[in-house]
Design a protein around this motif. Structure first.
Motif, PDB file in Angstrom:
ATOM      1  N   GLN A 143       0.809  -1.213   0.000  1.00  4.02           N
ATOM      2  CA  GLN A 143       0.000   0.000   0.000  1.00  4.02           C
ATOM      3  C   GLN A 143       0.850   1.274   0.000  1.00  4.02           C
ATOM      4  O   GLN A 143       0.412   2.320  -0.495  1.00  4.02           O
ATOM      5  N   LYS A 144       2.058   1.183   0.539  1.00  7.44           N
ATOM      6  CA  LYS A 144       2.903   2.371   0.704  1.00  7.44           C
ATOM      7  C   LYS A 144       3.215   3.094  -0.600  1.00  7.44           C
ATOM      8  O   LYS A 144       3.228   4.338  -0.634  1.00  7.44           O
ATOM      9  N   PRO A 145       3.490   2.392  -1.719  1.00  4.21           N
ATOM     10  CA  PRO A 145       3.808   3.114  -2.963  1.00  4.21           C
ATOM     11  C   PRO A 145       2.680   3.995  -3.485  1.00  4.21           C
ATOM     12  O   PRO A 145       2.918   4.885  -4.309  1.00  4.21           O
ATOM     13  N   PHE A 146       1.459   3.779  -3.004  1.00  4.85           N
ATOM     14  CA  PHE A 146       0.319   4.560  -3.487  1.00  4.85           C
ATOM     15  C   PHE A 146       0.168   5.890  -2.741  1.00  4.85           C
ATOM     16  O   PHE A 146      -0.582   6.764  -3.187  1.00  4.85           O
ATOM     17  N   TYR A 147       0.872   6.035  -1.635  1.00  3.47           N
ATOM     18  CA  TYR A 147       0.741   7.224  -0.778  1.00  3.47           C
ATOM     19  C   TYR A 147       0.939   8.537  -1.546  1.00  3.47           C
ATOM     20  O   TYR A 147       0.108   9.456  -1.436  1.00  3.47           O
ATOM     21  N   PRO A 148       2.044   8.688  -2.330  1.00  6.23           N
ATOM     22  CA  PRO A 148       2.254   9.984  -3.004  1.00  6.23           C
ATOM     23  C   PRO A 148       1.240  10.310  -4.088  1.00  6.23           C
ATOM     24  O   PRO A 148       1.165  11.454  -4.538  1.00  6.23           O
ATOM     25  N   TYR A 149       0.466   9.339  -4.521  1.00  4.56           N
ATOM     26  CA  TYR A 149      -0.571   9.602  -5.518  1.00  4.56           C
ATOM     27  C   TYR A 149      -1.885  10.040  -4.871  1.00  4.56           C
ATOM     28  O   TYR A 149      -2.569  10.933  -5.374  1.00  4.56           O
ATOM     29  N   PHE A 150      -2.237   9.408  -3.749  1.00  4.79           N
ATOM     30  CA  PHE A 150      -3.535   9.661  -3.129  1.00  4.79           C
ATOM     31  C   PHE A 150      -3.498  10.732  -2.030  1.00  4.79           C
ATOM     32  O   PHE A 150      -4.487  11.440  -1.824  1.00  4.79           O
ATOM     33  N   LYS A 151      -2.399  10.847  -1.303  1.00  9.02           N
ATOM     34  CA  LYS A 151      -2.324  11.799  -0.188  1.00  9.02           C
ATOM     35  C   LYS A 151      -2.576  13.241  -0.629  1.00  9.02           C
ATOM     36  O   LYS A 151      -3.385  13.952   0.005  1.00  9.02           O
ATOM     37  N   PRO A 152      -1.917  13.738  -1.703  1.00 12.37           N
ATOM     38  CA  PRO A 152      -2.175  15.128  -2.112  1.00 12.37           C
ATOM     39  C   PRO A 152      -3.616  15.361  -2.537  1.00 12.37           C
ATOM     40  O   PRO A 152      -4.078  16.497  -2.582  1.00 12.37           O
ATOM     41  N   ARG A 153      -4.333  14.299  -2.854  1.00 15.49           N
ATOM     42  CA  ARG A 153      -5.723  14.414  -3.271  1.00 15.49           C
ATOM     43  C   ARG A 153      -6.682  14.284  -2.099  1.00 15.49           C
ATOM     44  O   ARG A 153      -7.896  14.400  -2.271  1.00 15.49           O
ATOM     45  N   GLY A 154      -6.151  14.006  -0.916  1.00 21.28           N
ATOM     46  CA  GLY A 154      -6.998  13.895   0.267  1.00 21.28           C
ATOM     47  C   GLY A 154      -7.743  12.581   0.373  1.00 21.28           C
ATOM     48  O   GLY A 154      -8.621  12.433   1.214  1.00 21.28           O
ATOM     49  N   LEU A 155      -7.400  11.601  -0.477  1.00 19.45           N
ATOM     50  CA  LEU A 155      -8.093  10.317  -0.467  1.00 19.45           C
ATOM     51  C   LEU A 155      -7.467   9.403   0.574  1.00 19.45           C
ATOM     52  O   LEU A 155      -6.300   9.032   0.464  1.00 19.45           O
ATOM     53  N   TYR A 194       8.543   4.424 -17.197  1.00 15.62           N
ATOM     54  CA  TYR A 194       7.479   5.343 -16.826  1.00 15.62           C
ATOM     55  C   TYR A 194       6.526   4.636 -15.860  1.00 15.62           C
ATOM     56  O   TYR A 194       6.070   3.530 -16.124  1.00 15.62           O
ATOM     57  N   ARG A 195       6.234   5.309 -14.750  1.00 15.17           N
ATOM     58  CA  ARG A 195       5.394   4.719 -13.700  1.00 15.17           C
ATOM     59  C   ARG A 195       4.285   5.699 -13.341  1.00 15.17           C
ATOM     60  O   ARG A 195       4.545   6.861 -13.029  1.00 15.17           O
ATOM     61  N   ASN A 196       3.055   5.231 -13.388  1.00 16.71           N
ATOM     62  CA  ASN A 196       1.909   6.075 -13.064  1.00 16.71           C
ATOM     63  C   ASN A 196       0.854   5.273 -12.319  1.00 16.71           C
ATOM     64  O   ASN A 196       0.797   4.043 -12.430  1.00 16.71           O
ATOM     65  N   LEU A 197       0.025   5.991 -11.581  1.00 11.03           N
ATOM     66  CA  LEU A 197      -1.172   5.381 -11.027  1.00 11.03           C
ATOM     67  C   LEU A 197      -2.121   5.159 -12.195  1.00 11.03           C
ATOM     68  O   LEU A 197      -2.321   6.058 -13.025  1.00 11.03           O
ATOM     69  N   ALA A 198      -2.691   3.975 -12.307  1.00 12.41           N
ATOM     70  CA  ALA A 198      -3.512   3.640 -13.470  1.00 12.41           C
ATOM     71  C   ALA A 198      -4.875   3.108 -13.051  1.00 12.41           C
ATOM     72  O   ALA A 198      -4.985   2.292 -12.129  1.00 12.41           O
ATOM     73  N   PHE A 199      -5.899   3.569 -13.762  1.00  4.89           N
ATOM     74  CA  PHE A 199      -7.270   3.110 -13.560  1.00  4.89           C
ATOM     75  C   PHE A 199      -7.688   2.381 -14.844  1.00  4.89           C
ATOM     76  O   PHE A 199      -7.808   3.021 -15.893  1.00  4.89           O
ATOM     77  N   PRO A 200      -7.871   1.069 -14.790  1.00  7.62           N
ATOM     78  CA  PRO A 200      -8.144   0.293 -16.008  1.00  7.62           C
ATOM     79  C   PRO A 200      -9.487   0.639 -16.644  1.00  7.62           C
ATOM     80  O   PRO A 200     -10.495   0.806 -15.948  1.00  7.62           O
ATOM     81  N   MET A 201      -9.496   0.724 -17.968  1.00  9.49           N
ATOM     82  CA  MET A 201     -10.700   1.069 -18.726  1.00  9.49           C
ATOM     83  C   MET A 201     -11.224  -0.173 -19.444  1.00  9.49           C
ATOM     84  O   MET A 201     -10.443  -0.941 -20.019  1.00  9.49           O
ATOM     85  N   THR A 202     -12.512  -0.356 -19.392  1.00  9.90           N
ATOM     86  CA  THR A 202     -13.154  -1.463 -20.099  1.00  9.90           C
ATOM     87  C   THR A 202     -14.357  -0.933 -20.870  1.00  9.90           C
ATOM     88  O   THR A 202     -14.882   0.150 -20.565  1.00  9.90           O
ATOM     89  N   VAL A 203     -14.795  -1.682 -21.864  1.00 14.61           N
ATOM     90  CA  VAL A 203     -15.990  -1.323 -22.622  1.00 14.61           C
ATOM     91  C   VAL A 203     -17.207  -1.862 -21.862  1.00 14.61           C
ATOM     92  O   VAL A 203     -17.220  -3.036 -21.465  1.00 14.61           O
ATOM     93  N   PRO A 204     -18.235  -1.031 -21.598  1.00 13.17           N
ATOM     94  CA  PRO A 204     -19.410  -1.494 -20.862  1.00 13.17           C
ATOM     95  C   PRO A 204     -19.983  -2.782 -21.454  1.00 13.17           C
ATOM     96  O   PRO A 204     -20.183  -2.899 -22.665  1.00 13.17           O
ATOM     97  N   GLY A 205     -20.216  -3.758 -20.566  1.00 13.06           N
ATOM     98  CA  GLY A 205     -20.727  -5.043 -20.990  1.00 13.06           C
ATOM     99  C   GLY A 205     -19.644  -6.025 -21.406  1.00 13.06           C
ATOM    100  O   GLY A 205     -19.925  -7.198 -21.643  1.00 13.06           O
ATOM    101  N   LYS A 206     -18.402  -5.542 -21.477  1.00 12.24           N
ATOM    102  CA  LYS A 206     -17.272  -6.411 -21.847  1.00 12.24           C
ATOM    103  C   LYS A 206     -16.143  -6.206 -20.843  1.00 12.24           C
ATOM    104  O   LYS A 206     -15.015  -5.833 -21.204  1.00 12.24           O
ATOM    105  N   ASP A 207     -16.462  -6.412 -19.560  1.00 12.01           N
ATOM    106  CA  ASP A 207     -15.515  -6.092 -18.492  1.00 12.01           C
ATOM    107  C   ASP A 207     -14.418  -7.129 -18.306  1.00 12.01           C
ATOM    108  O   ASP A 207     -13.635  -7.051 -17.363  1.00 12.01           O
ATOM    109  N   ASP A 208     -14.329  -8.107 -19.216  1.00  3.86           N
ATOM    110  CA  ASP A 208     -13.280  -9.122 -19.105  1.00  3.86           C
ATOM    111  C   ASP A 208     -11.988  -8.693 -19.777  1.00  3.86           C
ATOM    112  O   ASP A 208     -10.965  -9.364 -19.655  1.00  3.86           O
ATOM    113  N   LYS A 209     -11.990  -7.572 -20.485  1.00  5.45           N
ATOM    114  CA  LYS A 209     -10.798  -7.132 -21.210  1.00  5.45           C
ATOM    115  C   LYS A 209     -10.508  -5.668 -20.940  1.00  5.45           C
ATOM    116  O   LYS A 209     -11.373  -4.801 -21.096  1.00  5.45           O
ATOM    117  N   ILE A 210      -9.256  -5.365 -20.528  1.00  8.91           N
ATOM    118  CA  ILE A 210      -8.817  -3.984 -20.309  1.00  8.91           C
ATOM    119  C   ILE A 210      -8.416  -3.385 -21.653  1.00  8.91           C
ATOM    120  O   ILE A 210      -7.555  -3.933 -22.352  1.00  8.91           O
TER     121      ILE A 210
END
Length: 495
Positions: free
Chosen positions: A143-155, A180-196
């Motif tokens: 969980q620690k590596p996520f701190y600098p991404y979420f803390k400034p956002r107040g999450l 390159y390293r980033n916080l990532a939120f996976p995107m899927t097509v509605p109704g086809k959530d088995d593939k990013i």
């Protein structure tokens, strides 16, 4: 007339023409060597922070403090909502075509057409190109590596835990050899959530307050969305769907309503946790919104787009699409931030500031409430530390006895110093001594007051602050001088 290309637009149009068309005005105070353009409010005054500077070659501009340059094409595509030709969901190439041809007085056919340019075809997105680091609920180290991404956002950690299955840190090696390293939120097509099919990416916050945000290369951003649920509810089974322009906003909205200050009862919070949260990753497309409407056929949709002009247009677009899909208007709810805030993440940070600031109304000790309230211009205001540590005489009366006694001691020494300046019988070293005692007494008062309020005493320009608080100084002959404004301020203590 022959169709014009991107190269034609860049050669024939000035970035300054485009800025003016977008609603900006030349800021003559900055001179003409590197012209700057600002946006004016309804009162005719410039809007702070909304400024673009034209670069030395005159073909590009950037918005301080970031150094990202925009040419004519890039500016239009990055700020589509600034142009009258834009409608929500419009293809960006179509918009460039309309704006540039209009500015060049070049008539074009009123039909959807893209400008053809030689462009390298990007490979389709593949999650296999990334190394993923996941947030594991039972493993604190992950969980620690996520701190600098979420803390400034107040999450907070509870919110991260709730959405832990729907984000990760993604690493990719670029063609330049860099990782390159980033916080990532996976995107899927509605109704086809088995593939990013893509990633909504966010970088760490930099020292200047900016951070990277974007969509991973090759992503299917026209159809794909980030879709998440704290209780793993499937989109097709959802009773409530909350739609935002960013995953950060979605998580902030969840945290605000789940927080202690929320007016939701336990049953409503349970329903919220079983809801589905979606992010378009920026300006929503028609296909993204249609996918949500067609997949979650029985859901009530809560629209949480930003409260700017573009956000209002996106909300109207969503309602229009809902009507075409025969979704009753009663199932479309507009979620709005508190007046003064653009999005839910900004509002969350403001709430956290109020909750943690010792000078916020609910955080002040009872014995100091009247004193701190005397500095508030409006009931919800939070006064500055500098204000509360430099009261006037009427405000001193509102302090507890121990504190106003310290102030009385300080003012007695101040008045002694003031009296001594008029006497030629007092040696310069005695004048200096009483001055130092007055300064020490003033500092002691402010320190005790700061401790009582739970704030950190400001120390910038400490010597100047001492002179102002005591109102005493020595002239070239060693005589004590009194600052007239401070003499008026400290006109006497009647205890």
């Amino acid at each position: 007339m022959a169709k014009l290309t991107y190269d034609d637009f860049k050669q024939r149009l000035s970035i300054q023409d485009v800025l003016v068309d977008a609603g900006y005005t030349l800021n003559r105070r900055d001179g003409l060597r590197y012209p700057s353009y600002v946006r004016l409010g309804s009162d005719g005054r410039r809007i702070h922070g909304d400024k673009f500077i034209v670069t030395a070659n005159g073909q590009c501009c950037f918005q301080p403090p970031t150094q990202k340059n925009y040419n004519v094409i890039g500016f239009i595509k990055s700020h589509p909502e600034m142009f009258s030709d834009y409608t929500p969901g419009m293809d960006k190439d179509r918009l460039v075509n309309l704006v540039c041809n209009r500015l060049l007085n070049n008539p074009i056919e009123d039909r959807e057409a893209k400008i053809v340019t030689e462009r390298q075809q990007l490979p389709d997105f593949s999650i296999d190109d990334y190394t993923l680091h996941k947030f594991e609920g039972s493993n604190r180290e992950t969980q620690k590596p996520f701190y600098p991404y979420f803390k400034p956002r107040g999450l907070n950690l509870s919110t991260q835990y709730a959405f832990r299955k729907d984000f990760f840190i993604a690493e990719r090696q670029g063609t330049d050899g860099k990782v390159y390293r980033n916080l990532a939120f996976p995107m899927t097509v509605p109704g086809k959530d088995d593939k990013i099919v893509g990633l909504e990416e966010r970088g760490r916050k930099k020292l200047d307050g900016t951070s990277y945000k974007g969509i991973a290369r090759g992503s299917n951003a026209s159809e794909g969305l980030w879709v998440a649920s704290p209780e793993a509810t499937k989109l097709q089974d959802a009773k409530r769907v909350f739609v935002f322009e960013s995953a950060y906003d979605a998580m902030a909205f969840y945290q605000i309503l789940m927080g202690k200050g929320s007016n939701l009862d336990a049953e409503a919070k349970t329903e919220l946790a079983h809801g589905v949260f979606a992010s378009t990753g920026g300006n929503p497309s028609t296909r993204q919104l249609e996918g949500l409407l067609r997949t979650a056929k029985e859901a009530t949709f809560h629209i949480g787009f930003d409260m700017d002009e573009a956000g209002q247009k996106f909300a109207e677009q969503f309602k229009s699409l809902a009507e075409k899909e025969n979704v009753p208007t009663g199932r479309i709810v507009r979620e709005e931030t508190t007046p003064g805030y653009k999005d839910f993440n900004e509002e969350l940070l403001a709430i956290i500031e109020r909750q943690s600031n010792p000078l916020a109304k609910d955080n002040v000790k009872d014995e100091l409430k009247d004193y701190v309230d005397s500095f508030r211009k409006h009931p919800g205001d939070i006064p500055s530390v500098k204000e509360v540590l430099h009261p006037n005489d009427s405000q001193i009366d509102l302090l507890p006895k121990s504190l106003w006694q310290l102030y009385a001691h300080y003012e007695t020494l101040y008045e002694d110093a003031y009296t001594m300046q008029h006497s030629r019988l007092v040696a310069p070293e005695d004048k200096e001594e009483i001055k130092e005692k007055a300064l020490e007494a003033g500092k002691a008062f402010r320190t005790e007051l700061a401790n009582a309020l739970g704030v950190k005493e400001e120390t910038e320009a400490e010597d100047d602050e001492k002179k102002v608080s005591a109102g005493v100084d020595l002239d070239a002959d060693g005589n004590v001088e009194i600052n007239e404004s401070e003499e008026t301020k400290h006109h006497g203590m009647r205890r």
